[in-house]
Design a protein around this motif. Sequence first.
Motif, PDB file in Angstrom:
ATOM      1  N   ALA A   1       0.944   4.482  -3.968  1.00 29.60           N
ATOM      2  CA  ALA A   1       0.700   3.727  -2.972  1.00 29.60           C
ATOM      3  C   ALA A   1      -0.595   2.672  -2.912  1.00 29.60           C
ATOM      4  O   ALA A   1      -1.531   2.736  -2.979  1.00 29.60           O
ATOM      5  N   ALA A   2       0.100   1.107  -3.572  1.00 30.27           N
ATOM      6  CA  ALA A   2      -0.476   0.256  -3.250  1.00 30.27           C
ATOM      7  C   ALA A   2      -1.148  -0.575  -2.471  1.00 30.27           C
ATOM      8  O   ALA A   2      -1.800  -1.454  -2.626  1.00 30.27           O
ATOM      9  N   ALA A   3      -0.250  -0.486  -1.474  1.00 25.57           N
ATOM     10  CA  ALA A   3      -0.778  -1.169  -0.427  1.00 25.57           C
ATOM     11  C   ALA A   3      -1.027  -1.192   0.810  1.00 25.57           C
ATOM     12  O   ALA A   3      -2.407  -0.027   0.513  1.00 25.57           O
TER      13      ALA A   3
ATOM     14  N   VAL B   1      -2.256  -0.857   4.143  1.00 27.81           N
ATOM     15  CA  VAL B   1      -1.898  -0.600   5.012  1.00 27.81           C
ATOM     16  C   VAL B   1      -2.359  -0.836   6.204  1.00 27.81           C
ATOM     17  O   VAL B   1      -3.238   0.076   6.012  1.00 27.81           O
TER      18      VAL B   1
ATOM     19  N   ASP C   1      -4.213  -0.290   9.237  1.00 24.76           N
ATOM     20  CA  ASP C   1      -5.414   1.941  10.016  1.00 24.76           C
ATOM     21  C   ASP C   1      -4.086   1.816  11.650  1.00 24.76           C
ATOM     22  O   ASP C   1      -4.017   2.732  11.978  1.00 24.76           O
TER      23      ASP C   1
ATOM     24  N   PRO D   1       0.928   5.699  10.642  1.00 25.67           N
ATOM     25  CA  PRO D   1       0.775   6.628   9.928  1.00 25.67           C
ATOM     26  C   PRO D   1       1.193   6.864   8.673  1.00 25.67           C
ATOM     27  O   PRO D   1       0.257   5.694   8.364  1.00 25.67           O
ATOM     28  N   ASP D   2       0.051   7.811   8.075  1.00 25.30           N
ATOM     29  CA  ASP D   2      -0.320   7.757   6.747  1.00 25.30           C
ATOM     30  C   ASP D   2       0.474   8.040   5.572  1.00 25.30           C
ATOM     31  O   ASP D   2       1.278   9.011   5.314  1.00 25.30           O
ATOM     32  N   ILE D   3       1.384   7.030   5.353  1.00 23.06           N
ATOM     33  CA  ILE D   3       2.550   6.976   4.471  1.00 23.06           C
ATOM     34  C   ILE D   3       1.799   7.941   2.797  1.00 23.06           C
ATOM     35  O   ILE D   3       2.646   8.850   2.581  1.00 23.06           O
ATOM     36  N   LEU D   4       0.510   7.686   2.495  1.00 17.93           N
ATOM     37  CA  LEU D   4       0.483   8.480   1.321  1.00 17.93           C
ATOM     38  C   LEU D   4       0.271   9.789   1.261  1.00 17.93           C
ATOM     39  O   LEU D   4       1.158  10.445   1.328  1.00 17.93           O
TER      40      LEU D   4
ATOM     41  N   GLY E   1      -3.528   7.421  -5.188  1.00 13.15           N
ATOM     42  CA  GLY E   1      -3.504   6.089  -4.427  1.00 13.15           C
ATOM     43  C   GLY E   1      -4.898   5.553  -4.725  1.00 13.15           C
ATOM     44  O   GLY E   1      -4.710   5.549  -6.023  1.00 13.15           O
ATOM     45  N   PHE E   2      -5.012   4.065  -3.650  1.00 13.63           N
ATOM     46  CA  PHE E   2      -6.224   3.275  -4.120  1.00 13.63           C
ATOM     47  C   PHE E   2      -6.038   3.641  -3.417  1.00 13.63           C
ATOM     48  O   PHE E   2      -6.209   4.377  -2.009  1.00 13.63           O
ATOM     49  N   ALA E   3      -8.406   2.872  -3.887  1.00 18.47           N
ATOM     50  CA  ALA E   3      -8.696   2.616  -2.218  1.00 18.47           C
ATOM     51  C   ALA E   3     -10.283   1.275  -2.815  1.00 18.47           C
ATOM     52  O   ALA E   3     -10.148   1.062  -4.616  1.00 18.47           O
ATOM     53  N   ALA E   4     -10.080   0.522  -1.610  1.00 19.77           N
ATOM     54  CA  ALA E   4     -11.333  -0.479  -1.928  1.00 19.77           C
ATOM     55  C   ALA E   4     -12.398  -0.155  -1.423  1.00 19.77           C
ATOM     56  O   ALA E   4     -12.532   0.172   0.185  1.00 19.77           O
TER      57      ALA E   4
ATOM     58  N   LYS F   1     -11.746  10.597  -0.405  1.00 18.76           N
ATOM     59  CA  LYS F   1     -10.379   9.743  -0.591  1.00 18.76           C
ATOM     60  C   LYS F   1      -9.491  11.039  -1.143  1.00 18.76           C
ATOM     61  O   LYS F   1      -8.171  11.510  -0.429  1.00 18.76           O
TER      62      LYS F   1
ATOM     63  N   ARG G   1      -8.932  14.394   0.508  1.00 17.99           N
ATOM     64  CA  ARG G   1      -8.106  14.162   1.607  1.00 17.99           C
ATOM     65  C   ARG G   1      -7.252  13.779   2.066  1.00 17.99           C
ATOM     66  O   ARG G   1      -6.308  13.999   2.529  1.00 17.99           O
ATOM     67  N   LYS G   2      -6.304  13.214   0.563  1.00 17.41           N
ATOM     68  CA  LYS G   2      -4.973  12.952   0.612  1.00 17.41           C
ATOM     69  C   LYS G   2      -4.083  13.557  -0.017  1.00 17.41           C
ATOM     70  O   LYS G   2      -3.196  13.381   0.229  1.00 17.41           O
TER      71      LYS G   2
HETATM   72  N1  CTP Z   1      -2.756   4.528   2.639  1.00 14.55           N
HETATM   73  C1  CTP Z   1      -0.515   4.685   3.211  1.00 14.55           C
HETATM   74  N2  CTP Z   1      -0.920   4.542   4.392  1.00 14.55           N
HETATM   75  C2  CTP Z   1      -1.747   4.297   6.230  1.00 14.55           C
HETATM   76  C3  CTP Z   1      -3.282   4.005   5.087  1.00 14.55           C
HETATM   77  C4  CTP Z   1      -3.102   4.119   3.642  1.00 14.55           C
HETATM   78  O1  CTP Z   1      -0.509   5.288   2.494  1.00 14.55           O
HETATM   79  N3  CTP Z   1      -1.627   3.865   6.698  1.00 14.55           N
HETATM   80  C5  CTP Z   1      -2.949   4.755   1.381  1.00 14.55           C
HETATM   81  C6  CTP Z   1      -2.985   2.846   0.550  1.00 14.55           C
HETATM   82  O2  CTP Z   1      -1.832   2.744   0.151  1.00 14.55           O
HETATM   83  C7  CTP Z   1      -4.135   3.381  -0.330  1.00 14.55           C
HETATM   84  C8  CTP Z   1      -4.945   5.179   0.227  1.00 14.55           C
HETATM   85  O3  CTP Z   1      -3.708   5.225   1.091  1.00 14.55           O
HETATM   86  O4  CTP Z   1      -3.212   3.974  -1.570  1.00 14.55           O
HETATM   87  C9  CTP Z   1      -5.915   4.514   0.571  1.00 14.55           C
HETATM   88  O5  CTP Z   1      -5.620   3.888   1.710  1.00 14.55           O
HETATM   89  P1  CTP Z   1      -7.409   3.164   2.778  1.00 14.55           P
HETATM   90  O6  CTP Z   1      -7.710   2.030   3.152  1.00 14.55           O
HETATM   91  O7  CTP Z   1      -8.741   2.974   1.195  1.00 14.55           O
HETATM   92  O8  CTP Z   1      -7.747   4.678   2.817  1.00 14.55           O
HETATM   93  P2  CTP Z   1      -7.252   5.457   4.629  1.00 14.55           P
HETATM   94  O9  CTP Z   1      -7.601   6.751   4.570  1.00 14.55           O
HETATM   95  O10 CTP Z   1      -7.095   4.055   5.666  1.00 14.55           O
HETATM   96  O11 CTP Z   1      -9.193   5.327   5.033  1.00 14.55           O
HETATM   97  P3  CTP Z   1      -9.831   3.956   5.474  1.00 14.55           P
HETATM   98  O12 CTP Z   1      -9.145   2.722   5.310  1.00 14.55           O
HETATM   99  O13 CTP Z   1     -10.847   4.473   6.378  1.00 14.55           O
HETATM  100  O14 CTP Z   1     -11.293   4.008   4.116  1.00 14.55           O
END
Ligand code: CTP
Length: 226
Positions: free
Chosen positions: A97-99, A101, A103, A131-134, A152-155, A167, A170-171
């Motif tokens: 999951a590099a997108a 997305v 929030d 929805p949280d895809i990952l 998963g990825f995180a910035a 994270k 949590r994921k």
């Molecule tokens: N992701 C996803 N679907 C979402 C939000 C995030 O699949 N609705 C995935 C991203 O592709 C990434 C990972 O979850 O691989 C972490 O995304 P990130 O935005 O860093 O985490 P969040 O859980 O959204 O937390 P926050 O933005 O508050 O740091």
Amino acid sequence: LVACLQPKVLRGQRVLVTAGPTFEPIDPIRGITNHSSGKMGFAVARAAREAGAEVTLVAGPVHLRTPRSVRRVDVQTAQQMLDAVLAEVETASVFIAAAAVADWRPAQAAERKLKKEGSGPPPALAFVENPDILATVAALPRARRGELYCVGFAAESHDLLAHAQAKRLRKGVPLLVGNIGPDTFGRDDNALLLVDEREAVELPPAPKIALARQLVGEIARRLGHV
Ligand code: CTP
Ligand code: CA
């Protein structure tokens, strides 16, 4: 040439990658998005393909060419990205999951363009969570059984290691990749921090395609294929 010479560490694997931003409409001509260029996700898809995997790339709106021999599905919204991923993931063995997305999305997209004239004060937008895809994919029985390896990825802007580890838990994924460095969006270079249950490994600054190849190697190693 470099591409063909990559070790085929993912031969026989079906890899599903998300990349780019999502676009959440406000009305037919406006919407909410972010600065993700999609470059890292596209590089990961290309590297996985070079490593012998069959690759499907679910992409939000980006201006990038599809990597050679990669199947691409274009989407706009987070909900569409989730639907596309769920349609593909049943036969995948790796999900990355590099997108970036969105929030939140506007609670209701207007059917017609919001007009400035005669509408009184500026519109107040209400949002709902996407929805949280990952997390959704990581909770699937196949992922829980270890038949689908999720990454998963995180910035993060600060405390990358702590946030990345939190994270990851949590994921509910075995591997989380942190983007090191303040503004990686749109750039061709990056540096990564790979966090799993055992260790944190730093991949120093390099072009995204080089990092993607290293990441693919790290994933293959964790799958026990190297
Ligand atoms: N992701 C996803 N679907 C979402 C939000 C995030 O699949 N609705 C995935 C991203 O592709 C990434 C990972 O979850 O691989 C972490 O995304 P990130 O935005 O860093 O985490 P969040 O859980 O959204 O937390 P926050 O933005 O508050 O740091
Ligand atoms: Ca987020």
